[in-house]
Design an enzyme around this catalytic site. Structure first.
Site, PDB file in Angstrom:
ATOM      1  N   GLU A  43       0.831  -1.347   0.211  1.00 46.07           N
ATOM      2  CA  GLU A  43      -0.037   0.008   0.138  1.00 46.07           C
ATOM      3  C   GLU A  43       0.992   1.239  -0.035  1.00 46.07           C
ATOM      4  OE1 GLU A  43      -2.671   0.077   3.229  1.00 46.07           O
ATOM      5  OE2 GLU A  43      -3.540   2.215   2.511  1.00 46.07           O
ATOM      6  N   ARG A 270       4.966 -12.769  10.094  1.00 47.76           N
ATOM      7  CA  ARG A 270       5.483 -11.548   9.845  1.00 47.76           C
ATOM      8  C   ARG A 270       6.896 -11.427  10.339  1.00 47.76           C
ATOM      9  NH1 ARG A 270       1.689  -7.734   9.067  1.00 47.76           N
ATOM     10  NH2 ARG A 270       2.962  -5.920   9.207  1.00 47.76           N
ATOM     11  N   LYS A 280       3.813   0.994   9.715  1.00 48.74           N
ATOM     12  CA  LYS A 280       3.944   2.199   8.861  1.00 48.74           C
ATOM     13  C   LYS A 280       3.257   3.511   9.550  1.00 48.74           C
ATOM     14  CE  LYS A 280       2.952   0.352   5.084  1.00 48.74           C
ATOM     15  NZ  LYS A 280       2.237   0.060   3.593  1.00 48.74           N
TER      16      LYS A 280
HETATM   17  P1  ATP Z   1      -0.226  -1.322   7.170  1.00 50.39           P
HETATM   18  O1  ATP Z   1       0.666  -1.577   8.567  1.00 50.39           O
HETATM   19  O2  ATP Z   1      -0.365  -0.013   6.458  1.00 50.39           O
HETATM   20  O3  ATP Z   1      -1.303  -2.302   7.361  1.00 50.39           O
HETATM   21  P2  ATP Z   1       1.559  -3.254   6.135  1.00 50.39           P
HETATM   22  O4  ATP Z   1       2.884  -3.294   6.751  1.00 50.39           O
HETATM   23  O5  ATP Z   1       0.638  -4.393   5.955  1.00 50.39           O
HETATM   24  O6  ATP Z   1       0.863  -2.098   6.175  1.00 50.39           O
HETATM   25  P3  ATP Z   1       1.422  -3.299   3.230  1.00 50.39           P
HETATM   26  O7  ATP Z   1       1.855  -2.254   2.437  1.00 50.39           O
HETATM   27  O8  ATP Z   1       0.234  -3.720   3.139  1.00 50.39           O
HETATM   28  O9  ATP Z   1       1.802  -2.994   4.574  1.00 50.39           O
HETATM   29  O10 ATP Z   1       2.612  -4.651   2.904  1.00 50.39           O
HETATM   30  C1  ATP Z   1       2.750  -5.046   1.744  1.00 50.39           C
HETATM   31  C2  ATP Z   1       3.014  -6.833   1.840  1.00 50.39           C
HETATM   32  O11 ATP Z   1       4.158  -6.649   2.736  1.00 50.39           O
HETATM   33  C3  ATP Z   1       1.878  -7.362   2.311  1.00 50.39           C
HETATM   34  O12 ATP Z   1       1.859  -8.508   1.600  1.00 50.39           O
HETATM   35  C4  ATP Z   1       2.345  -7.621   3.821  1.00 50.39           C
HETATM   36  O13 ATP Z   1       1.448  -8.750   4.142  1.00 50.39           O
HETATM   37  C5  ATP Z   1       4.087  -7.632   3.660  1.00 50.39           C
HETATM   38  N1  ATP Z   1       4.244  -7.319   5.082  1.00 50.39           N
HETATM   39  C6  ATP Z   1       4.075  -6.356   5.681  1.00 50.39           C
HETATM   40  N2  ATP Z   1       4.843  -5.931   6.903  1.00 50.39           N
HETATM   41  C7  ATP Z   1       5.373  -7.274   6.882  1.00 50.39           C
HETATM   42  C8  ATP Z   1       6.375  -7.850   7.952  1.00 50.39           C
HETATM   43  N3  ATP Z   1       6.537  -7.377   9.037  1.00 50.39           N
HETATM   44  N4  ATP Z   1       6.793  -9.040   7.564  1.00 50.39           N
HETATM   45  C9  ATP Z   1       6.639  -9.733   6.636  1.00 50.39           C
HETATM   46  N5  ATP Z   1       5.668  -9.159   5.446  1.00 50.39           N
HETATM   47  C10 ATP Z   1       5.310  -8.103   5.734  1.00 50.39           C
HETATM   48 MG    MG Z   2      -1.460  -4.032   4.979  1.00 58.19          MG
END
Ligand code: ATP
Ligand code: MG
Length: 567
Positions: A43, A270, A280
């Site tokens: 995002e 994660r 974020k």
């Molecule tokens: P928000 O905190 O805004 O929900 P997010 O950290 O989930 O955001 P996105 O931009 O939606 O961020 O993430 C893009 C991709 O990265 C998604 O597929 C998400 O599952 C993965 N992702 C985000 N944070 C992690 C993390 N800490 N470890 C592994 N994968 C992650």
């Molecule tokens: Mg997300």
């Protein structure tokens, strides 16, 4: 292509993650014609962090390994939080990690038309309805996991009425929050996400790509699986919090499906790091509130922060390999990441001399006008990296803490009457020193050298216990050095009471040293050049570093320096 790749990978016999095993099984069963097509769906509401790198390595890595493709798809369904600046940084960071989406750069907003059509289709089929109640009422009617939800009074409204309202919602006739479109699934489902989830809401903020074409926007759950479907994705890899959304993902794809093809969602844990945060929203707050100097502050867990700090893509990938992909949430130890970068830089970073806290040392029996060029190895781990000339003269700098007036037992550095070797040069003996009586600070140290002890010479084998790094005073270049420590002094700042994380900011996370003395070869260091300052740590030239005003960031300190230097 895939049969071949499969064979090659099987022959390697390396253990594979459970996700990779699923992919292998799918290929073997000929699912989706044996294709592997993944996507990375950020995002654009912030910069990427090391957690995203874990997802990127899996999405692009699996595609690469099994002869497939990986799309980059910006999940831009919420016009309120998203900005173009983030899109550019995300692309830069993925490329930096060494991955490429070729020409497949997509946006969820590319599919707004198709998604709208699909919503219309669901309404016509009696599978979606417009609800005129506000969100808080809808949410109380949802019930609890153990108590079924209560149907909305609008649940049975005729399809034509919902259709008419849905079109008018999109024309801007109604206020934000006044109406939503809901899928009609099951208000008694044990899975709360299946209890008539909201799939469209009214938002009047213009969108960065579609402007004011749309007044209704799909919710994440309504967009994600369908976008996967439109793009022919076979494996939709995401983090564990989406596991509970999977029945909804499958339900929506099922409603859409026109052939045997279907994308499969697989969830993994994660990446979390201790002493930092990954949200974020919170990272943005740190930036906005000035707790750090921007998204690329070297203390941030963002990819641009780690890059500025001196981390290499290889070290980040190595770390991600080490932690692996599982179904169990855990907090990973930042020392494992530090181990990965040390390992990587140990092989590739040239060794140099840098004195961070200099004190002057005068060699009284070395001719004043004389300068010798000492030939010193660039990397004992890799003779191929050659050697360099380092000038030596009668006045040098050493580290202030490499001298003690009154040393404890087993102090092998310099003290009155003792000998040490100057790395790559001579053995010196401390004869006397000058101290500022007021401050107690040592101002100068006076030594004699043994001309027969030059490194590489005949008497070079003479043993002394300590070896020091040094820089010739007249040749030294001046630099600012920034030492970083953990951004938070609590192991799990994010796990504390909501928004309390600010209380755990480490006040000593940045220490700026001015007047550091470096060997002259560093005068021409370019931003992001990486070095080992011997006995001190790994450093890289900062983005703001220029000839004449050099700035270095400490990437990570060294471990085990004495054991190595005494050889
Ligand atoms: P928000 O905190 O805004 O929900 P997010 O950290 O989930 O955001 P996105 O931009 O939606 O961020 O993430 C893009 C991709 O990265 C998604 O597929 C998400 O599952 C993965 N992702 C985000 N944070 C992690 C993390 N800490 N470890 C592994 N994968 C992650
Ligand atoms: Mg997300």
């Amino acid at each position: 292509m895939n049969d071949h790749t499969l064979k090659v990978n099987e022959e390697s016999k390396a253990p594979v993650s459970f996700i990779e095993q699923f992919i292998i099984d799918d290929i073997r069963e000929g699912k989706n014609d044996g294709r592997v097509h993944t996507r990375f769906p950020p995002e654009p509401n912030g910069y990427l962090h090391i957690g995203h790198a874990k997802a990127i390595c899996l999405d692009f890595g699996m595609a690469e390994k099994y002869g497939g493709k990986c799309n980059l798809r910006f999940d831009d369904t919420n016009p309120v939080k998203e900005e173009v600046e983030y899109i550019d940084s995300i692309k830069e960071d993925i490329h930096w990690l060494g991955f490429d989406w070729e020409n497949r750069e997509f946006y969820a907003s590319d599919y707004f038309g198709k998604l709208f059509e699909f919503a219309v289709d669901l309404i016509k089929r009696g599978l979606a309805y417009v609800d005129d109640q506000p969100a808080d009422i809808i949410s109380t009617q949802k019930g609890t996991p153990t108590r079924p939800g209560q149907a909305s009074p609008y649940r049975e409204r005729p399809a034509e009425e919902s259709l008419d309202l849905f079109y008018r919602m999109n024309e801007g006739e109604f206020e934000e929050g006044s109406r939503v479109l809901r899928a009609k699934i099951d208000m008694a489902s044990p899975n709360m996400h299946m209890r008539d989830p909201i799939i469209y809401r009214i938002l009047k903020t213009p969108h960065h790509r579609t402007g004011d074409t749309w007044k209704v926007y799909p919710m994440y759950d309504f967009a994600h699986g369908q976008c996967d479907y439109f793009e022919g994705i076979t494996h939709s890899l995401c983090t564990l919090e989406f596991e509970i959304h999977r029945p909804l993902y499958d339900w929506l794809v099922y409603q859409l499906k026109t052939s045997d093809y279907r994308p499969r969602q697989i969830e993994f844990n994660r990446l979390n790091l201790n002493y930092t945060i990954m949200s974020k929203r919170k990272l943005l707050e740190l930036v906005r509130e000035g707790s750090v100097n921007g998204w690329d502050d070297p203390r941030m867990p963002t990819l641009c922060g780690l890059r500025r700090r001196g981390y290499t893509p290889e070290s980040i990938k190595k770390f991600i390999d080490l932690i692996g992909y599982t179904k169990v949430e855990a907090i990973n130890d930042v020392s494992l990441l530090e181990h990965a970068i040390r390992d990587d830089l140990n092989l590739r970073a040239p060794r140099v001399f840098g004195v961070l806290d200099p004190v002057k040392l005068i060699i009284t029996n070395y001719p004043e006008a004389k300068v010798e060029e000492m030939d010193i190895d660039n990397n004992p781990e890799d003779p191929g990296m050659g050697s360099r000339k380092v000038p030596f003269s009668n006045e040098i700098y050493i580290e202030r803490d490499d001298f003690m007036e009154d040393p404890p037992h087993k102090y092998f550095r310099l003290s009155p009457g003792t000998e040490v070797r100057l790395k790559g040069a001579y053995i010196i003996k401390c004869e006397s020193f000058k101290k500022n009586e007021g401050s107690g600070l040592i101002e100068e140290i006076y030594c004699t050298y043994d001309p027969a002890s030059r490194s590489g010479g005949e008497a070079a084998g003479r043993k002394v216990k300590g070896t020091l790094h040094w820089v010739s005073a007249q040749h030294a270049v001046n630099a600012e050095v920034r030492l970083y420590d953990r951004l938070f002094d609590h192991e799990d700042p994010a796990g504390q009471k909501e928004d309390d994380y600010r209380k755990f900011l480490n006040p000593d996370s940045l220490k700026i040293l001015k007047g550091c003395m470096l060997e002259p070869s560093l005068a021409s260091a370019k931003p992001s050049d990486k070095f080992q300052f011997q006995r001190v740590g790994y450093f890289c030239a900062d983005l703001d570093s220029k000839p004449g005003s050099l700035v270095f960031n400490r990437t990570v300190s060294l471990k085990d320096t004495w054991a190595k230097m005494r050889k």
